[in-house]
Design a protein around this motif. Structure first.
Motif, short mmCIF file in Angstrom:
data_model
loop_
_atom_site.label_atom_id
_atom_site.label_comp_id
_atom_site.label_asym_id
_atom_site.label_seq_id
_atom_site.Cartn_x
_atom_site.Cartn_y
_atom_site.Cartn_z
N MET A 115 0.84 -1.17 0.00
CA MET A 115 0.00 0.00 0.00
C MET A 115 0.88 1.23 0.00
SD MET A 115 -2.91 1.03 2.66
CE MET A 115 -3.23 2.72 2.99
N ILE A 116 0.54 2.16 -0.86
CA ILE A 116 1.26 3.43 -0.93
C ILE A 116 0.25 4.53 -0.65
CG2 ILE A 116 2.52 5.03 -2.40
CD1 ILE A 116 3.48 2.61 -3.99
N ASN A 117 0.57 5.42 0.26
CA ASN A 117 -0.28 6.56 0.56
C ASN A 117 0.43 7.82 0.11
OD1 ASN A 117 -1.83 8.60 1.61
ND2 ASN A 117 -1.82 7.85 3.71
N GLN A 118 -0.06 8.45 -0.93
CA GLN A 118 0.55 9.67 -1.45
C GLN A 118 -0.31 10.86 -1.03
OE1 GLN A 118 3.42 9.82 -2.50
NE2 GLN A 118 3.93 7.89 -3.44
N ASP A 119 -0.19 11.25 0.21
CA ASP A 119 -1.03 12.29 0.79
C ASP A 119 -0.17 13.49 1.15
OD1 ASP A 119 -3.24 13.56 1.95
OD2 ASP A 119 -2.73 12.74 3.92
N ILE A 120 -0.64 14.65 0.77
CA ILE A 120 0.05 15.89 1.12
C ILE A 120 -1.01 16.86 1.61
CG2 ILE A 120 1.42 17.82 0.30
CD1 ILE A 120 2.50 15.96 -1.89
N GLY A 121 -0.93 17.29 2.86
CA GLY A 121 -1.90 18.23 3.40
C GLY A 121 -1.89 19.53 2.62
N GLY A 122 -3.09 20.04 2.34
CA GLY A 122 -3.21 21.29 1.60
C GLY A 122 -3.04 21.14 0.11
N ASP A 170 0.94 9.91 -12.52
CA ASP A 170 1.74 8.86 -13.17
C ASP A 170 2.95 8.49 -12.31
OD1 ASP A 170 -0.07 8.92 -15.22
OD2 ASP A 170 1.28 9.82 -16.68
N ARG A 171 3.65 9.49 -11.83
CA ARG A 171 4.88 9.25 -11.05
C ARG A 171 4.56 8.61 -9.69
NH1 ARG A 171 7.19 14.43 -8.59
NH2 ARG A 171 5.71 13.83 -6.99
N ASP A 172 3.58 9.17 -8.99
CA ASP A 172 3.34 8.74 -7.61
C ASP A 172 2.42 7.53 -7.49
OD1 ASP A 172 4.89 10.90 -6.94
OD2 ASP A 172 3.26 12.10 -6.12
N ILE A 173 1.53 7.34 -8.43
CA ILE A 173 0.54 6.27 -8.32
C ILE A 173 0.78 5.15 -9.32
CG2 ILE A 173 -1.93 5.73 -8.36
CD1 ILE A 173 -0.99 7.66 -6.07
N LEU A 174 0.95 5.48 -10.59
CA LEU A 174 1.07 4.44 -11.60
C LEU A 174 2.46 3.81 -11.69
CD1 LEU A 174 -1.00 6.00 -14.52
CD2 LEU A 174 -1.78 4.44 -12.71
N HIS A 209 -5.21 -1.25 -6.99
CA HIS A 209 -6.35 -0.40 -6.68
C HIS A 209 -5.87 1.02 -6.44
CE1 HIS A 209 -7.57 -4.46 -5.54
NE2 HIS A 209 -8.81 -4.08 -5.79
N VAL A 210 -6.70 1.99 -6.82
CA VAL A 210 -6.44 3.40 -6.56
C VAL A 210 -7.66 3.97 -5.85
CG1 VAL A 210 -6.05 5.67 -7.59
CG2 VAL A 210 -4.96 3.66 -8.59
N HIS A 252 -4.06 1.20 -16.74
CA HIS A 252 -2.86 0.61 -16.14
C HIS A 252 -3.18 -0.74 -15.48
CE1 HIS A 252 1.32 1.36 -14.99
NE2 HIS A 252 1.04 0.84 -13.81
N GLY A 253 -4.45 -1.17 -15.58
CA GLY A 253 -4.85 -2.46 -15.04
C GLY A 253 -5.33 -2.44 -13.60
N ALA A 254 -5.59 -1.25 -13.06
CA ALA A 254 -6.01 -1.13 -11.66
C ALA A 254 -7.49 -0.77 -11.57
CB ALA A 254 -5.18 -0.06 -10.95
#
Length: 116
Positions: A1-8, A25-29, A36-37, A87-89
């Motif tokens: 699991m990757i959480n790409q969260d940035i407040g604000g 693309d960079r952070d999720i794919l 899953h996204v 991307h298959g997700a």
């Protein structure tokens, strides 16, 4: 699991950092094993519709640019979903959390949030 969260952070527009849509693309794919996204972004609406008062002026100055509408957020979500599926997700969107009682609240922003 990757959480790409940035407040604000914002979805289609830059804010405190680069727009989430531009980093998708960079952070999720790009990381391997994506299945899953889940998208949970709504700050654009809060910042776009917030009342401009003495209390909010300095903070809102960090989010210049045109108003981001509910239709802009919906289009961004649809773009994310299409890119994830390509991307298959599987793609999911979380409800944008209510924010009543905050200095940023406005009836117009809440109506836009509910529309999304």
């Amino acid at each position: 699991m990757i959480n790409q969260d940035i407040g604000g952070n914002r979805m289609p527009a830059d804010g405190i950092g680069t727009a989430a849509l531009a980093r998708f693309d960079r952070d999720i794919l790009a990381p391997p094993g994506l299945g899953h996204v889940v998208t949970a972004v709504g700050n654009d609406l809060v910042f776009s519709f917030a009342p401009h008062t003495e209390e909010t002026a300095g903070f809102l100055a960090m989010f210049p640019g045109a108003t981001v509408t509910a239709d802009d957020i919906i289009a961004a979500h649809l773009q994310w979903a299409a890119r994830a599926r390509a991307h298959g997700a599987k793609a999911y969107a979380a409800t944008i959390a209510p924010y009543g009682g905050t200095d940023m609240y406005s009836p117009e922003g809440d109506k836009a949030r509910e529309h999304v």
